[in-house]
Design a protein around this motif. Structure first.
Motif, PDB file in Angstrom:
ATOM      1  N   THR A  18      -6.702   2.238  -4.173  1.00  0.00           N
ATOM      2  CA  THR A  18      -5.670   1.592  -3.368  1.00  0.00           C
ATOM      3  C   THR A  18      -4.559   2.555  -2.988  1.00  0.00           C
ATOM      4  O   THR A  18      -3.963   2.456  -1.924  1.00  0.00           O
ATOM      5  CB  THR A  18      -5.079   0.387  -4.129  1.00  0.00           C
ATOM      6  N   THR A  25      -6.548  -3.110  -1.910  1.00  0.00           N
ATOM      7  CA  THR A  25      -5.339  -3.845  -1.606  1.00  0.00           C
ATOM      8  C   THR A  25      -4.779  -4.427  -2.889  1.00  0.00           C
ATOM      9  O   THR A  25      -5.517  -4.613  -3.867  1.00  0.00           O
ATOM     10  CB  THR A  25      -5.629  -4.964  -0.589  1.00  0.00           C
ATOM     11  N   THR A  27       0.830  -1.210   0.000  1.00  0.00           N
ATOM     12  CA  THR A  27       0.000   0.000   0.000  1.00  0.00           C
ATOM     13  C   THR A  27       0.863   1.259   0.000  1.00  0.00           C
ATOM     14  O   THR A  27       0.647   2.172  -0.802  1.00  0.00           O
ATOM     15  CB  THR A  27      -0.943   0.013   1.213  1.00  0.00           C
TER      16      THR A  27
END
Length: 386
Positions: A304, A313, A103
């Motif tokens: 994301t 994700t 991330t």
């Protein structure tokens, strides 16, 4: 049917794909006689399929390949393909990130470079050079800034897409986009979404869009339901949007297409989406698992890499098949994850419906999910009843 959650709150019962089954009709048909084509805005597609505007799923090369198979791929014009001229090293880096780094690494990659106008035009021209229609997406916040560049480059379909898109955005900070005015002034067809309710779908249809994307949070790479608590099980969301389509048709004489967006992994899921009222489907995760997909087996959503509140994700789908095997077969597994549209054709033939419009009227039945059935069986075996 509403259920009492507590003394002060009631809620509707909603269903996902695992909760329903398609009921066979009184006839069956030859699969070769089944027509699964889809027509929208004067264009005919052999497959009722759109590929999600995710950077790990669609690049110009895949858009061309999918177009040749009869589908329509959507390129994200706010992603890495319009931020970096050479995306190969960027995609390699994303694939190499550990789960813990993913991330933050995506945030750094996307925030390092801005969207470049010259790359918007270049990517659309690359798709058009492949001899297929070009479809691309912008978020509602950015579409007014960049859409003219895309139109000049030859864009055929504009998708205005976000986690949740409404026809009535209220803000005291900025001048919101007037979707109805914007869409009616464009010369190309516009698809908008996502939405997950009757009222929102109806309001989006009234903007003049040719299609609405239905689905909030069902995709494998999306964490919206966990982060924001927002979402509606897909079978119910599609059926509600299909009801809005009929209301809109009666009041305007116009047909607005319902496109099921996300949450479909198998041919059976796609068949159920259409039986619930969808005209077409948008999928991402299954395509990400093909050898032609740009993400090296990975995919991630448009939110994301949000700088302050990421809602997605990076998911590893592998590279288990070719695009042709995924869409048209042959399948070498019996789990329904390959030959998706061969499965749709067979489902329609087995239940007796000749085309998509007929199949939307198929009877469906609420049934215990496979997961629930498995738990019941395990419990029965534990107490000696199995």
């Amino acid at each position: 049917m509403e259920i009492e959650i507590g003394r002060g709150k009631r809620g509707r019962r909603a269903y996902g794909f695992d909760d329903i089954a398609i009921v066979p009709s009184r006839r069956t048909r030859d699969p070769e006689d089944i027509d699964i084509s889809w027509e929208i805005a004067g264009h005919r597609f052999e497959l009722p399929l759109m590929a999600s505007a995710m950077d790990g799923v669609v690049d110009p090369k895949l858009a061309i390949e999918l177009g040749k198979f009869g589908g329509l791929a959507v390129l994200n014009l706010e992603g890495i393909y319009t931020r970096y001229a050479d995306t190969g090293p960027i995609l390699d880096k994303i694939a190499s990130l550990s789960k813990e780094e993913a991330t933050r690494g995506l945030q750094e990659i996307y925030n390092k470079e801005p969207v470049k106008e010259e790359l918007i035009a270049q990517r659309i021209k690359e798709i058009k050079a492949g001899g297929v229609l070009a479809a691309a997406s912008f978020t509602p916040q950015k579409v007014d800034t960049y859409y003219k560049i895309a139109l000049e480059a030859g864009l055929d379909f504009l998708i205005i897409q976000g986690t949740v898109v409404s026809a009535e955005h209220v803000s005291t900070q900025v001048e919101p986009l007037n979707l109805k005015k914007f869409i009616n002034e464009l010369e190309i067809p516009v698809i908008v979404g996502g939405c997950a309710s009757y009222s929102t779908a109806l309001h989006l249809m009234r903007t003049g869009a040719v299609g609405v994307l239905v689905g909030v949070g069902p995709g494998a790479a999306c964490t919206t339901r966990r982060v924001l608590g927002i979402g509606v099980p897909q079978a119910t969301a599609i059926a509600d949007a299909a009801a809005a389509r009929m209301t809109y048709l009666e009041e305007s004489g116009r047909y607005c297409h319902v496109i099921a967006d996300g949450g479909m992994r198998t041919g059976g899921d796609i068949a159920k989406a259409i039986a619930c009222g969808a005209d077409s489907v948008m999928i991402g995760s299954p395509i990400a698992g093909t050898k032609e997909a740009p993400g090296r087996g990975h995919h991630w959503g448009m939110a994301t890499f949000h700088p302050t509140l990421p809602r997605g994700t990076r998911v590893y789908a592998g590279q288990r098949c070719t695009l042709e095997e995924l869409l048209l077969g042959p399948a070498r597994e019996n789990d329904g994850t390959l030959n998706l549209f061969g499965a749709l054709r067979t489902s329609m033939a087995t239940t007796g419906y000749q085309n998509i419009k007929e199949f939307q009227k198929a009877e469906v039945m609420v049934a215990p999910s496979l997961q629930t059935e498995g738990k019941v069986l395990q419990q029965a075996q534990r107490v000696g009843m199995g």
